[in-house]
Write an enzyme that holds these catalytic residues in place. Sequence first.
Site, PDB file in Angstrom:
ATOM      1  N   THR A 166     -10.674  -8.027   9.885  1.00 29.67           N
ATOM      2  CA  THR A 166     -11.317  -7.361   8.735  1.00 29.67           C
ATOM      3  C   THR A 166     -11.843  -8.411   7.782  1.00 29.67           C
ATOM      4  O   THR A 166     -11.176  -9.410   7.540  1.00 29.67           O
ATOM      5  CB  THR A 166     -10.332  -6.453   7.975  1.00 29.67           C
ATOM      6  OG1 THR A 166      -9.817  -5.490   8.859  1.00 29.67           O
ATOM      7  CG2 THR A 166     -10.961  -5.769   6.774  1.00 29.67           C
ATOM      8  N   THR A 217      -6.070  -6.790   4.103  1.00 26.28           N
ATOM      9  CA  THR A 217      -6.243  -6.809   5.561  1.00 26.28           C
ATOM     10  C   THR A 217      -4.864  -6.643   6.171  1.00 26.28           C
ATOM     11  O   THR A 217      -3.852  -6.837   5.508  1.00 26.28           O
ATOM     12  CB  THR A 217      -6.838  -8.142   6.045  1.00 26.28           C
ATOM     13  OG1 THR A 217      -6.058  -9.209   5.509  1.00 26.28           O
ATOM     14  CG2 THR A 217      -8.276  -8.316   5.631  1.00 26.28           C
ATOM     15  N   GLY A 220      -3.374  -1.211   7.961  1.00 19.87           N
ATOM     16  CA  GLY A 220      -3.944  -0.349   6.929  1.00 19.87           C
ATOM     17  C   GLY A 220      -3.021   0.783   6.529  1.00 19.87           C
ATOM     18  O   GLY A 220      -3.037   1.233   5.379  1.00 19.87           O
TER      19      GLY A 220
HETATM   20  N1  ASP Z   1      -6.818  -3.268   7.723  1.00 23.37           N
HETATM   21  C1  ASP Z   1      -7.505  -2.983   8.959  1.00 23.37           C
HETATM   22  C2  ASP Z   1      -7.165  -1.599   9.389  1.00 23.37           C
HETATM   23  O1  ASP Z   1      -6.050  -1.147   9.163  1.00 23.37           O
HETATM   24  C3  ASP Z   1      -7.197  -3.886  10.086  1.00 23.37           C
HETATM   25  C4  ASP Z   1      -7.042  -5.328   9.789  1.00 23.37           C
HETATM   26  O2  ASP Z   1      -7.261  -5.778   8.686  1.00 23.37           O
HETATM   27  O3  ASP Z   1      -6.646  -6.068  10.685  1.00 23.37           O
HETATM   28  O4  ASP Z   1      -7.981  -0.980  10.035  1.00 23.37           O
END
Ligand code: ASP
Length: 310
Positions: A166, A217, A220
């Site tokens: 992300t 990030t 989530g």
């Molecule tokens: N935060 C993102 C999600 O939950 C994934 C990530 O940051 O790796 O989709």
Amino acid sequence: MIVMATNNGDVGIRQAVAALKEGKTAVDAIEIGIREVEVHRPDRSVGLHGYPNILGYPQLDALIMDGRTRDVGAVGAVTGYDHPISIARCVMEKLIHVFLVADGAERFASEMGFEKSTYVDPEMPEIYAKHVREQLGIDDPEEIQHTKELWKLSHLAVDPQKAGGTTNFIAQDGKGDICVGVSTSGWGWKYPGRLGDSPVISAGGFADNRYGAAACTGTGELAIRTGAARNVVTYMKMGMSLEEATAEGLRDMNELDSQRVGGVQIISLDASGAHMAGTTSDRKGSHVFMTADMDEPEFVDGISVPYEGS
Ligand code: ASP
């Protein structure tokens, strides 16, 4: 004037700072910076080249929030477009709504004149087949399309801290206005339609000129459950320092024991332009930043507030 970012943010940070130096707004800088990452094909966590959902196609999420007005735009589970951040910006600027998903978001993108992407990831069929074979124990990816128990397979999605990424950007322009932006392909191999924090205002990102901004990030689900980005800004409103507020936002997520996978990194910036990162893991967070008087971006370590279980 400053731009801070994570996860391949260095790919777009110079362009974002250059935009601020030309007198563009923080909102412009966020869109310009994130668009670079969205087509940075080696990044498997953002854009149409990101890891797909469990059925094998990408679903992209993005949000943008203008800390001057607290206007926001977000899109979730969008496929077929290269730049979800720009669609999110159009949601913010053209609609009375703040959040569109899936076919509604795609229809809106088309009405706004966005071209459908012709990008086809040459490597993804093999990456997908390998994941299906090695992680799910299924030889023929076609079988997945017909299973009635997809939900059982999505439990085998790889921890987003390992498969994720992300991109988060926070910018403060020459007028002191702050903007936050987030863009992602989400948790690799997720259940179709799953939204993480990235497009969820207050969870994945929040900005308020008066106090500062934060973005997340990682897993989530944890950030959604605590409203993580908003928490950090609220703690600053209540008088905590940037570091105290960020650590408290991480502790909020560490208090969640059940339904827990992985962890979260928060990046944050206060109204004076101070900035930092922190994680719920024992790895220190990190971010990249660049001000108007720097020639190159600089990477900095953050703090760790590790989850230790209960
Ligand atoms: N935060 C993102 C999600 O939950 C994934 C990530 O940051 O790796 O989709």
